[in-house]
Design a protein around this motif. Sequence first.
Motif, short mmCIF file in Angstrom:
data_model
loop_
_atom_site.label_atom_id
_atom_site.label_comp_id
_atom_site.label_asym_id
_atom_site.label_seq_id
_atom_site.Cartn_x
_atom_site.Cartn_y
_atom_site.Cartn_z
N LYS A 3 -0.80 2.79 10.80
CA LYS A 3 0.31 1.94 10.43
C LYS A 3 0.98 2.48 9.18
N GLY A 6 2.92 5.60 10.01
CA GLY A 6 4.17 5.27 10.69
C GLY A 6 5.20 4.74 9.70
N GLN A 7 4.72 3.90 8.79
CA GLN A 7 5.61 3.29 7.81
C GLN A 7 6.24 4.36 6.91
N ASN A 234 -6.71 12.59 -8.56
CA ASN A 234 -5.54 12.01 -7.91
C ASN A 234 -4.22 12.65 -8.32
N LEU A 304 -7.65 10.21 0.69
CA LEU A 304 -8.72 10.44 -0.28
C LEU A 304 -9.14 9.18 -1.02
N ASP A 305 -8.21 8.27 -1.25
CA ASP A 305 -8.52 7.12 -2.10
C ASP A 305 -8.46 5.83 -1.27
N PRO A 306 -9.62 5.23 -1.06
CA PRO A 306 -9.63 4.02 -0.23
C PRO A 306 -8.81 2.88 -0.82
N ARG A 307 -8.61 2.90 -2.15
CA ARG A 307 -7.83 1.81 -2.74
C ARG A 307 -6.39 1.87 -2.27
N ARG A 309 -5.47 3.41 0.58
CA ARG A 309 -5.49 3.24 2.02
C ARG A 309 -5.61 1.77 2.40
N LEU A 310 -6.47 1.06 1.69
CA LEU A 310 -6.76 -0.32 2.09
C LEU A 310 -5.98 -1.32 1.26
N ALA A 312 -5.76 -2.02 -2.10
CA ALA A 312 -6.32 -2.80 -3.21
C ALA A 312 -5.38 -2.65 -4.38
N PRO B 136 -15.00 2.80 -6.90
CA PRO B 136 -14.07 2.33 -5.87
C PRO B 136 -13.89 3.35 -4.74
N MET B 137 -14.41 4.57 -4.92
CA MET B 137 -14.13 5.63 -3.95
C MET B 137 -15.09 5.62 -2.76
N TYR B 182 -15.70 -1.58 0.81
CA TYR B 182 -15.53 -1.00 -0.52
C TYR B 182 -15.68 -2.12 -1.55
N PHE B 184 -13.95 -3.16 -3.95
CA PHE B 184 -12.79 -4.01 -4.24
C PHE B 184 -12.48 -4.98 -3.10
N GLN B 185 -13.18 -4.83 -1.99
CA GLN B 185 -12.97 -5.79 -0.90
C GLN B 185 -13.93 -6.97 -0.99
N GLY B 412 2.04 -5.51 9.34
CA GLY B 412 2.81 -4.69 10.26
C GLY B 412 3.75 -3.74 9.55
N MET B 413 4.52 -3.03 10.35
CA MET B 413 5.30 -1.92 9.85
C MET B 413 6.44 -2.39 8.97
#
Lengths: 313, 736
Positions: A3, A6-7, A234, A304-307, A309-310, A312, B136-137, B182, B184-185, B412-413
């Motif tokens: 997603k 695509g964005q 980073n 590379l950085d989940p923050r 990607r997800l 946070a 956090p990684m 992770y 932070f979640q 979503g997008m």
Amino acid sequence: MLKYLGQRLLYVIPTLLMVSIVSFAIIQLPPGDYLSTYVANLQAKGEQVDPALLESLRQRYGLDDPFIVQYFKWMSGIVLHLDFGHSMEWSRPVGELIAARLPLTIAIAGASIAIVWLVSLPVGVYSAVKQYSIGDYVATTISFLGLATPNFLLALVMMWFGFTMFGLSVSQVNAGTLIIAMIVLGTAGTAGLIRTLRANLLDELRKPYVVAARAQGLKESKLLIKYPLRVAMNPFFSTIGWLLPSLVGGEVIVSTVLNIPTTGPLMLDALLSQDMYLAGSIIMILGVLTVIGTVISDLALAWLDPRVRLGAN
Amino acid sequence: MTQQEMNVTTQTAHDSEGSVAVDSDIIMSIQDLKTWFHTDEGVVKAVDGVNINIPRGKTMCLVGESGCGKSITARSVLGLIDQPGKIEDGKVLWRETRDTEVVDLASMKPTGDAIRRIRGGQIGMVFQEPIASLSPMYTVGAQLVQAIRLHQNISADEARQRAIEQLDRVGIPQPQRRFHSYPFQLSGGMCQRVMIAIALANDPALLIADEPTTALDVTTQARILDLIAGLQEETGMSVLFITHDLGVVAEIADDVTVMYLGKVAEQGGVNDVFDSPQHPYTRALLSSIPVMGQDTKVSRLSTIKGMVPTPANRPTGCPFHDRCTEAIVGVCDTVEPAVHHVGAGQLSLCHLLDPEHQPPDSETVADDDVDPQEELAPKVDIAARTDNLDDPDRFPLLSVRDLSVDFPIKNGMFSRVTSHVHAVNKVSLDIRPGETVGLVGESGCGKTTLGRAISRALDPTSGQVLFSPDGSTQVDLATLSNRELKPYREQVRVIFQDPFASLNPRKNLLELISAPLKKIRGADNKDSSVQEKVAEMLRRVGLQPEYMFRYPHAFSGGQRQRINIARALITRPKLVIADEAVSALDVSVRAQILNLMADLQDEYDLTYLFISHDLSVVEHISERVAVMYLGEIVEEASTHELFTSPQHPYTEALMSAVPIADPHRRGSQIRVRLPDDLPDAVNPPPGCYFHTRCPHKAETLCDTDRPELHEIGDGPRRTACHWASELSLAGVASNQ
């Protein structure tokens, strides 16, 4: 992740459109055009120009067409046939001119980037880990000198040394001038990146997770690479975006001083002589590469950085 | 040096060859530990001669205010001191089991292999900020697997299996799934469970817990304390627990060490220390804890005057003498106190215990006792301050009606709004002039959002915020534009939680405190009347006016909160919203700030909305309390009624989570522990929102019908529980 990808890609399309419009507008901004500059030059030399010839050239290049029409002609050529237009100054297709200079440009830029990374990574890490040690002070001093010295000056000094001590010929391109170019460009980038990496790593080294990892019994070297360095890297990945245009753009000043035919001096000449398609094309290619490079950086960071990607904060 | 002191230092010491003999019941013996920091300004003696013996299988609590060297002591044990700190002297004798050799951890190279095998393998450590203590990684599972494989030679798959078992053991629901989360979640409480899982992954003989619950809600704190106690019972490990909160100490400690400015002030069994504290510092710490259920609103909390000086400015003689109410002039300020043993196993470093020095007679004590602030503002009778409360012709100062705040969830997008979180859901609340209303609930219950919506720091989705400064007309703040709000911005002010993040480090106090005057009234800094106002305000909150040109970094947490209060009051507001204003502070400093707020309330006719997760703090300052859960008020009552007979199971649970500073009542109190997970606010459970965690959930109604907030009893109190009249819930005051 898909997603996110695509964005990012969707955002690229309007950005590219804007880049092309702006780069075309920029080259139209200065008063006059290639022909008026050409005429002025000739008249300055006391020569006469045939008005009929001028008019026919004007017609051929479509210089009297409205802005929109000129833009669409140019763009449709690029999009449909990869035809960047015709250079008036060189009387050759723009694409050919750029392609001829690209290999050398990429070689110099690539080599200097490699120097930057190879030097600044270990020195930056050392500077941060051994903060306020003698080595740190030395690295700091050298990198400040590197930042403060203008590139052209360093290039001139090195050229003079090359000429007086090694009998280096500077009238045409040779291995000597190429090496000087790489070193000059490398030092400038290295100095900046050492400072960035040192500052980032120092911030990370003070974070609680470093002490916590140490309290688990992790080895110092492994801890450093796996935890703080990974985060501090980073900025390296986010500058990948800047590499692309600099690979192709060439260094204007250093190349001019060292008389190396990269794309940099080509663009400078085109701008001075109002060679609109050549200048516009180079500007646009640089703009497009910046956009693509930024997308690549974004994706690399997200990977590379989940923050990132997800999402946070 | 007295003979007595000589005895202590040689008590567990070594023979002439340097080999050491430690009683096998002592797992760790810290002997004369000195950890100093060599800075450009000189040597900072953060830990200066500390002796602690940790008995095998027991819990030793290390208490003291911030800056007393507790954490440095704990970190010294594992060689985790950062530059320029260094262990100068002393021993940390470690004996993993009764049969193993004694080793001196202090003599090991901090980066060497020997100490690394002990870290995480034999001694586990948990830290204060759970989320920041995990990288956090990487996923929490990966970090746990790494911790396991550092000390156990097993395959990645086996380690993974163990890691999931560990997550399960520390009470993390769905450990298979959380393994891939992770940090932070996860919530702070969850992360602290993960940290504990990591610390205990290799079954260490000692767990060092450095303020592990300070950054957490009271309810989460209670669960983490239970978890550590349960694991200790299971494994028989020893615990070194560091805290500034004597309530926590009373709940968990076997032995207590009170530290002050890098030195031990008092040491002994937990009952002895609480029953007969020998050091004035211990007594002062004990008396600054608010005690629940004693209708303390009228009395003031006792405080320790001043604050901990930096170790660089250590006073001569007894380090505590300049804050001590019983200091003997000519002795305490010149001679360092020796160790005095009191009874079995209790010791204190105080001149008062020396038979040579007679304790001063009580009159002089009383004279010294007076804190400069104590003299000001005799306590106004609450009834007088709030006498026009029930006048039916007057509007309340603030009347919140059906206020909702929704946050969109984008997906979503194209970032379409797919659903909403109802952070605040149709809340109604009245605050009358001169009153203090407490607003309580766990993190994520919407109390901060409600405060922000009232102060219009964010826009409410629907509902009214009726504000009536004079009692005769009402204005709906919820609908006003930014420009129209301006006059009300100076009447409704906010004090924020984080004393460090809420002050711009690049502005001095004059700029910070006068900012509201400039922003709202267009005043100018060069105007001398502004400077006068700021100076007056600084004086009023207990800071010197000369500090006006200093920057926030020069101040401690408590002082910064005073600055925040000054900034809130500079416009002479009517309503002050204090959002967790004392949550980040040490207990002793917290008492100072609460007293200050009470004084200022009388002086400036303030009305407070006091937001906190800690009921014990709210009780002290509020006349009325509203309890929030998942965006709704579930109970509202006068403070006294709420604490004597709560009418909602959630209130009961919040109350039971507050640690009680009395080791004798450990275990006797009714313990209600809520499960960790707050329900998902996007899809709240059907029926009563609380039924998923409620210990009193009934067979019918609770999971099907939404309870309305309704009036009960004779007083104006409200509850949103179907079974309020049937349940008999435990209050705090009723236990007395």
